[in-house]
Scaffold this motif. Structure first.
Motif, mmCIF file in Angstrom:
data_model
loop_
_atom_site.group_PDB
_atom_site.id
_atom_site.type_symbol
_atom_site.label_atom_id
_atom_site.label_comp_id
_atom_site.label_asym_id
_atom_site.label_seq_id
_atom_site.Cartn_x
_atom_site.Cartn_y
_atom_site.Cartn_z
ATOM 1 N N GLU A 122 35.695 50.693 27.681
ATOM 2 C CA GLU A 122 35.414 50.546 26.256
ATOM 3 C C GLU A 122 36.687 50.351 25.446
ATOM 4 O O GLU A 122 36.719 49.555 24.504
ATOM 5 C CB GLU A 122 34.665 51.783 25.744
ATOM 6 C CG GLU A 122 34.331 51.743 24.266
ATOM 7 C CD GLU A 122 33.661 53.015 23.788
ATOM 8 O OE1 GLU A 122 33.378 53.107 22.574
ATOM 9 O OE2 GLU A 122 33.421 53.918 24.613
ATOM 10 N N THR A 123 37.754 51.069 25.799
ATOM 11 C CA THR A 123 39.004 50.943 25.043
ATOM 12 C C THR A 123 39.589 49.531 25.162
ATOM 13 O O THR A 123 40.173 49.013 24.205
ATOM 14 C CB THR A 123 40.040 51.962 25.533
ATOM 15 O OG1 THR A 123 40.188 51.844 26.963
ATOM 16 C CG2 THR A 123 39.613 53.381 25.189
ATOM 17 N N THR A 124 39.423 48.898 26.329
ATOM 18 C CA THR A 124 39.903 47.531 26.516
ATOM 19 C C THR A 124 39.154 46.567 25.604
ATOM 20 O O THR A 124 39.750 45.697 24.956
ATOM 21 C CB THR A 124 39.736 47.099 27.985
ATOM 22 O OG1 THR A 124 40.478 47.978 28.827
ATOM 23 C CG2 THR A 124 40.225 45.669 28.193
ATOM 24 N N VAL A 125 37.824 46.730 25.544
ATOM 25 C CA VAL A 125 37.003 45.863 24.699
ATOM 26 C C VAL A 125 37.335 46.088 23.224
ATOM 27 O O VAL A 125 37.515 45.140 22.456
ATOM 28 C CB VAL A 125 35.507 46.116 24.956
ATOM 29 C CG1 VAL A 125 34.648 45.205 24.075
ATOM 30 C CG2 VAL A 125 35.166 45.895 26.430
ATOM 31 N N SER A 126 37.430 47.348 22.817
ATOM 32 C CA SER A 126 37.736 47.675 21.419
ATOM 33 C C SER A 126 39.062 47.075 20.988
ATOM 34 O O SER A 126 39.173 46.477 19.908
ATOM 35 C CB SER A 126 37.778 49.200 21.236
ATOM 36 O OG SER A 126 36.555 49.810 21.580
ATOM 37 N N ALA A 127 40.078 47.235 21.828
ATOM 38 C CA ALA A 127 41.409 46.724 21.488
ATOM 39 C C ALA A 127 41.410 45.203 21.413
ATOM 40 O O ALA A 127 42.077 44.618 20.544
ATOM 41 C CB ALA A 127 42.426 47.210 22.516
ATOM 42 N N HIS B 138 28.837 48.793 25.315
ATOM 43 C CA HIS B 138 27.773 47.981 25.913
ATOM 44 C C HIS B 138 28.277 46.605 26.333
ATOM 45 O O HIS B 138 27.865 46.077 27.378
ATOM 46 C CB HIS B 138 26.616 47.846 24.923
ATOM 47 C CG HIS B 138 25.837 49.117 24.765
ATOM 48 N ND1 HIS B 138 24.815 49.260 23.851
ATOM 49 C CD2 HIS B 138 25.925 50.303 25.412
ATOM 50 C CE1 HIS B 138 24.317 50.482 23.934
ATOM 51 N NE2 HIS B 138 24.978 51.132 24.875
ATOM 52 N N VAL B 139 29.171 46.014 25.551
ATOM 53 C CA VAL B 139 29.752 44.739 25.964
ATOM 54 C C VAL B 139 30.520 44.917 27.267
ATOM 55 O O VAL B 139 30.422 44.085 28.198
ATOM 56 C CB VAL B 139 30.682 44.175 24.861
ATOM 57 C CG1 VAL B 139 31.513 43.003 25.397
ATOM 58 C CG2 VAL B 139 29.858 43.704 23.667
#
Length: 499
Positions: free
Chosen positions: A460-465, A450-451
């Protein structure tokens, strides 16, 4: 992130149907009491479409063959032929079954056993339609002896032996292959239709025969055609489902099989080496065969090399899911002088599967690479240092990292904004976005997705990392406490050389 075209409600309904054994005919469970390298290994069919994965020689076809032998129509030698004195190990093989057949027992399951003693199979097998699609289905038409007479300039069949594809066949094949098969035909080489030749047509209207089909194209048409005319509640067995198929076609084929399970109440078992074939399935629908053990649960096929010891590394970490893998990778990168290049991390998509794989890996005498298991804070599995099972802090990994980073915004907010592809001076806007997402998101697993959506479709993987790495940089003491168990299992020369 992959999103199947099969609705979650369909998956849940089929899980419930299999769990309650609400079928007229259904193979509920097999136990490989003694077959090849397996001893007392159970396989339950908790979903009507089941995938069997594993390394070459791991026993995938053994499970498929054991399932086939539950029914009278399949001769055991189809999968378990004995070659004189060279197959002495077959003596005293035994397979147990739990079956549903309302014509035999209207209210409950019943049990049967198949054994190989005194050089012959012994079983009391019930009736059921069984379709078997072996790897030979992808043999090109010009290598199939029954079609050789069609390879002639004078070949033809009467018009009454030419059939258009039924609508359900045409629609299913078109969706799986991603091409319009309107105008395709089946030519019956004999009046009974037992042998057929397929024909197609190009977009410009030019006709061509099966001799010019791709192997995958031909096998899909024949497979779907066979399934559609088969009895409802039949058992379908497919070897190496991805053979000859593009990855997207493999996904669509599995989705078609789920539709068949719902529409025709069929049961399907297939073997595969393909991650794509697993994507539409729930975790309970996947079993891993590893020569002497069978495990239930979804995992990345590439991780099989770690499970079976076929890896070039000094240590292995099994974790629950993709985000935990991202977090642990961040821990290792930020750990002081940690030999990251000597460790492999594998996401198992479930805490039970991660724990089981770690236990199997460390107990297997042929594996000299140690492993640990890292479970999430909310896992129902027990942490145990002796068994090398360790727990991460917090209840939900995503929520724990998210909240910790936002709380430390004054020191790392600017860095996070840049890591999220935003301007440093826009960190206040990024913070407001994070706070808003946290307030409106009920499922912590969706926080990073969502961010990313709010900040301009960032993956999503970029945000998570970004969150995981900045948390690790800001918490060196916690990082060291979490990776110390892994330092302890590394070979001394590796651990010392990197400190």
């Amino acid at each position: 992130m992959f999103k199947s075209e099969v609705r979650d409600s369909t998956i849940n309904a089929l899980l419930e149907k299999a769990g309650s054994r609400n079928y007229g005919r259904y193979l509920s469970k097999i136990v490989l009491k003694r077959v090849r390298g397996f001893s007392n290994e159970p396989v339950s069919f908790d979903f009507p479409v089941t995938a069997i994965i594993g390394p070459n020689g791991g026993g995938k076809t053994t499970v498929l063959g054991a399932a086939a032998c539950a029914y009278k129509i399949v001769s055991p030698r189809r999968f378990f032929a004995k070659s004189g004195k060279y197959d002495e190990s077959m003596q005293d093989w035994s397979i147990e079954y739990e079956l549903v057949d309302r014509s035999i027992n209207q209210k409950d399951i019943f049990r049967r056993t198949a054994t190989f003693k005194n050089h012959r199979w012994n079983r009391d097998a019930p009736e059921r339609s069984v379709l078997i699609f072996g790897v030979s289905r992808t043999v090109p038409a010009n290598e199939r002896s029954e079609l050789l007479r069609c390879a002639s300039g004078t070949f033809s069949v009467p018009d009454n032996q030419i059939a258009e594809f039924p609508n359900v066949l045409r629609d299913a094949v078109s969706r799986i292959l991603g091409k319009d098969v309107t105008g395709f035909r089946q030519l019956k080489l004999h009046a009974n239709g037992e042998v057929t030749l397929l024909t197609g047509v190009t977009k410009t209207g030019t006709g061509y025969s099966e001799f010019h089909f791709g192997a995958g194209e031909s096998s899909i048409i024949r497979m779907v055609a066979g399934i559609e005319v088969a009895d409802d509640q039949a058992l379908v067995l497919i070897e190496e489902i991805e053979n000859g198929l593009h990855p997207v076609a493999t996904i669509r084929l599995v989705e078609y099989l789920i539709d068949v399970a719902e529409r025709k109440k069929m049961q399907v078992l297939f073997t595969t080496h393909s991650n794509e074939a697993l994507q539409p399935l729930p975790s309970k629908a996947i079993w891993v065969a590893t020569q002497d053990r069978i495990f239930q649960g979804k995992l990345d096929v590439r991780s099989l090399r770690a499970i079976t010891g076929q890896i070039e590394t000094k240590a292995v970490i099994f974790v629950e899911d993709r985000f935990t893998k991202i977090w642990v990778e961040a821990l290792l990168r930020q750990g002081a002088n940690f030999p990251v290049d000597h460790v492999q991390i594998h996401a198992m998509e479930g805490d039970g599967t991660a724990v089981a794989m770690n236990t199997y890996h460390n107990k297997n005498p042929v594996m000299d690479t140690p492993s640990i298991c890292i479970i999430d804070g909310d896992s129902k599995q027990e942490s145990n240092a002796e068994k090398r099972i360790f727990r991460l802090p917090g209840e939900s990994p995503e929520a724990y990292i998210f909240d910790a980073v936002v709380e430390s915004w004054d020191t790392i907010g600017g860095k996070l904004s840049v890591a999220l592809l935003q301007r440093f001076e826009n960190s206040d806007h990024v913070k407001k976005t994070c706070i808003s997402v946290r307030q409106q998101t009920m499922d912590p697993h969706l926080l990073f997705a969502h961010v990313g959506e709010q900040l301009g479709l960032i993956p999503e993987t970029t945000v998570s990392a970004a969150f995981a790495n900045l948390w690790a940089q800001a918490n060196p003491e916690i990082v060291e406490s979490l990776i110390s168990p892994l330092r302890d299992i590394l070979p001394a020369d590796i651990a010392v050389a990197n400190i």
